[in-house]
Scaffold this active site. Sequence first.
Site, PDB file in Angstrom:
ATOM      1  N   ALA A  73       0.781  -1.234   0.000  1.00 46.63           N
ATOM      2  CA  ALA A  73       0.000   0.000   0.000  1.00 46.63           C
ATOM      3  C   ALA A  73       0.816   1.289   0.000  1.00 46.63           C
ATOM      4  CB  ALA A  73      -0.953   0.009   1.195  1.00 46.63           C
ATOM      5  N   ALA A  74       1.963   1.326   0.677  1.00 48.89           N
ATOM      6  CA  ALA A  74       2.691   2.590   0.826  1.00 48.89           C
ATOM      7  C   ALA A  74       3.150   3.115  -0.537  1.00 48.89           C
ATOM      8  CB  ALA A  74       3.897   2.400   1.756  1.00 48.89           C
ATOM      9  N   PRO A  75       3.139   4.447  -0.742  1.00 48.69           N
ATOM     10  CA  PRO A  75       2.841   5.491   0.243  1.00 48.69           C
ATOM     11  C   PRO A  75       1.365   5.790   0.440  1.00 48.69           C
ATOM     12  CG  PRO A  75       3.497   6.505  -1.801  1.00 48.69           C
ATOM     13  CD  PRO A  75       3.640   5.021  -2.010  1.00 48.69           C
ATOM     14  N   GLY A  76       0.453   5.214  -0.364  1.00 46.24           N
ATOM     15  CA  GLY A  76      -0.946   5.257  -0.004  1.00 46.24           C
ATOM     16  C   GLY A  76      -1.902   6.011  -0.894  1.00 46.24           C
ATOM     17  N   SER A  77      -1.448   6.547  -2.029  1.00 39.50           N
ATOM     18  CA  SER A  77      -2.373   7.309  -2.879  1.00 39.50           C
ATOM     19  C   SER A  77      -3.465   6.411  -3.454  1.00 39.50           C
ATOM     20  CB  SER A  77      -1.605   8.013  -4.005  1.00 39.50           C
ATOM     21  OG  SER A  77      -0.910   7.077  -4.815  1.00 39.50           O
ATOM     22  N   ASP A 129      -0.267  -3.950  -6.247  1.00 41.59           N
ATOM     23  CA  ASP A 129       0.576  -2.944  -6.891  1.00 41.59           C
ATOM     24  C   ASP A 129       1.997  -3.192  -6.402  1.00 41.59           C
ATOM     25  OD1 ASP A 129       0.686  -0.578  -8.593  1.00 41.59           O
ATOM     26  OD2 ASP A 129       1.245   0.500  -6.781  1.00 41.59           O
ATOM     27  N   CYS A 184       4.719  -0.088 -12.129  1.00 39.89           N
ATOM     28  CA  CYS A 184       5.154   1.099 -12.868  1.00 39.89           C
ATOM     29  C   CYS A 184       6.384   0.742 -13.687  1.00 39.89           C
ATOM     30  CB  CYS A 184       5.414   2.277 -11.942  1.00 39.89           C
ATOM     31  SG  CYS A 184       6.560   1.954 -10.602  1.00 39.89           S
TER      32      CYS A 184
END
Length: 666
Positions: free
Chosen positions: A166-170, A250, A303
């Site tokens: 999850a980090a950084p969380g956007s 992700d 990414c």
Amino acid sequence: MAKKKHYGRKSAVNRNWANIERENPLWESYYRSLQLFPDDQWELFKKACQEPLPLTFRVTGSTSPKLRKEILQLFQQDHLEKLTGVEFEGVKVDPPQLLPWYPSQSAWQIDVPKRVMRKNEMFSATQRFLVLETGAGNISRQEAVSMVPPLLLDVQPCHKVLDMCAAPGSKTAQLIEALHADPATPPTGFVIANDSDTRRSHMLVHQLKRLRSPNYLILNHDAQFFPRIAVEQDVSSKHKCLKFDRVLCDVPCSGDGTLRKNINVWSDWKHQNGLGLHALQWKILNRGIELLEDGGRIVYSTCSLNPIEDEAVVAQALRKWGDSVSLVDCSAELPQLKRCRGISQWPVIGKNQQIKTRGDEGSLESWFPPTAEEARMFHLERCMRILPHQQNTGGFFVAVFEKTASVETAPEVEEKLAAVTIAEPSTTAPAEKKKKALPLDAIDEPFNFVSGDNEDMQKCWSFFGINEQFNRDCCLVRSKLGDPIRVVYTVNPMLKDIIQMNGEKLKKIYAGVKMFVYQRDDIECPWRIHSEAVPCIRNYMNHNRVIEGDKELLRVLIEEPFPTYDFLLKHDVSQKIIDKINTLSTGCAFVHVSRDDEDKESLLIPIWKGVKSINIMIAKQDAHELLYRVFGIETKAKENPNARVSPEDAEKDSTDACDKVEPALS
């Protein structure tokens, strides 16, 4: 992006980024060979990769329709014109534009790099607007392509959602916002946000607290070994394992889709980066599928544009799970988003630029493209590749799966399954890990729930007029004794069950909303309601402690520290309002302010009513945001307009042993 701690990335400290050449022959040769797009587009693709990334932001999806409209109008009225027709360093800057594919016309792109927005006076007013509204939770600054995976998950308010990395969380924030998409209906679902890095897990707290939602839990586990979470017991007295309706994978990646903002990727790129991460990525995706409910949807994203990290991982999932999962054709979703289809052929290139073949020593079978028969079955063309030159974005890869049937796994081996599916070859010497210091405000205390019949809680329910429809038994504290001493939080009922049933098995970081904060014990109710909790508690509270105020009262409270009642009269606050204030006993109360425009949301602001004065109880940045949004007053970050009261004087009228209450703008 998928993970900001990229493989092989060196520290940027003491590196002169201006001197890093945005060229890499290995990168160019490899991506030319993949033929992701027609040859005549190569120069456009490369040029886009070499240019700085524009700034993008979106209005928070969990805000009310009125507030969302107000924030968009503020940007369009106060900033759009100022950013239209401007030049920077002799180059004309394109005016801001809507991201046409993002729902509700609530995401914008400004064709100026983030570093320029931060440091150039020409853009200072817009930068200040973005900072204020981000801090208030009204907007999120997020790269455009990063917004895509949560949209394709199609999260509904009832869903159980897991964000594995999850980090950084956007993206996590987007998932939580989707739960709250309908302001009239409180969500029953929740989001579990997990990250393997302890420090980054704590950093998630700051990103997610802005949303003021009781519907999330932050955990700190290695995603590839994410633990079984026990839920209710079945007839055999065994705990069922929680399965999720939606899962976001992700995953950590080499990050070569971020060349536009992470300049060091140009010099660090090499073929083995993707090879070294492939096994970890597959293990995380495999664990995600195991945890997915039948009929659920899972999104795998990176990414990176490297097929070893993308289609090869997807193919391995389809190979292993067979008919139990399928790739979703998302070509009709987000129709205005430009994208390319996934590929089914790619070379596997080793450390010395040699072409690898199946069976080579040290290679993994799953690195290689699917066979012709597999390619017909897998439909890898349903994967989504977003390329920088198509819509002036970063690079991204997304694949969407749906699970059609369960494959039972023995409980005793389920924890180990992800670890043994693929043996990961060593491509680099193991790096020596340094222990990272946690944030200063990190809490390292157990989670304990407080009964709604607790004496302190009964005082709060009665004093603030909170009715029994509120989930009174979902209050927790962070202390070993389990008594409400300093701060009381509230969480979603399903999260309460998860936290209680799994005990210390889960490495919990944070959950829910800060609701009650201890203030002082010499008054009727020693607790105050924290501003974070206002959105989730306002509909359950009567008006006994609510003052119907006006904009003049609000402005005085924001600009003046601890104004006395005589001071309020001198500044045009009506006697009727002051009389209402004087009817209240000392303690926490609220000011309700209706707006001049019916299309704008009314405000409910916590205050502290003292013997001789009152004080607004919101954070400094929230006070600055209200001055701008409600009154059109622009402030600077270091501005301190109300430093006219000494800390000693302030302490005489309002003290807080654990979360010190200060003048709003001090």
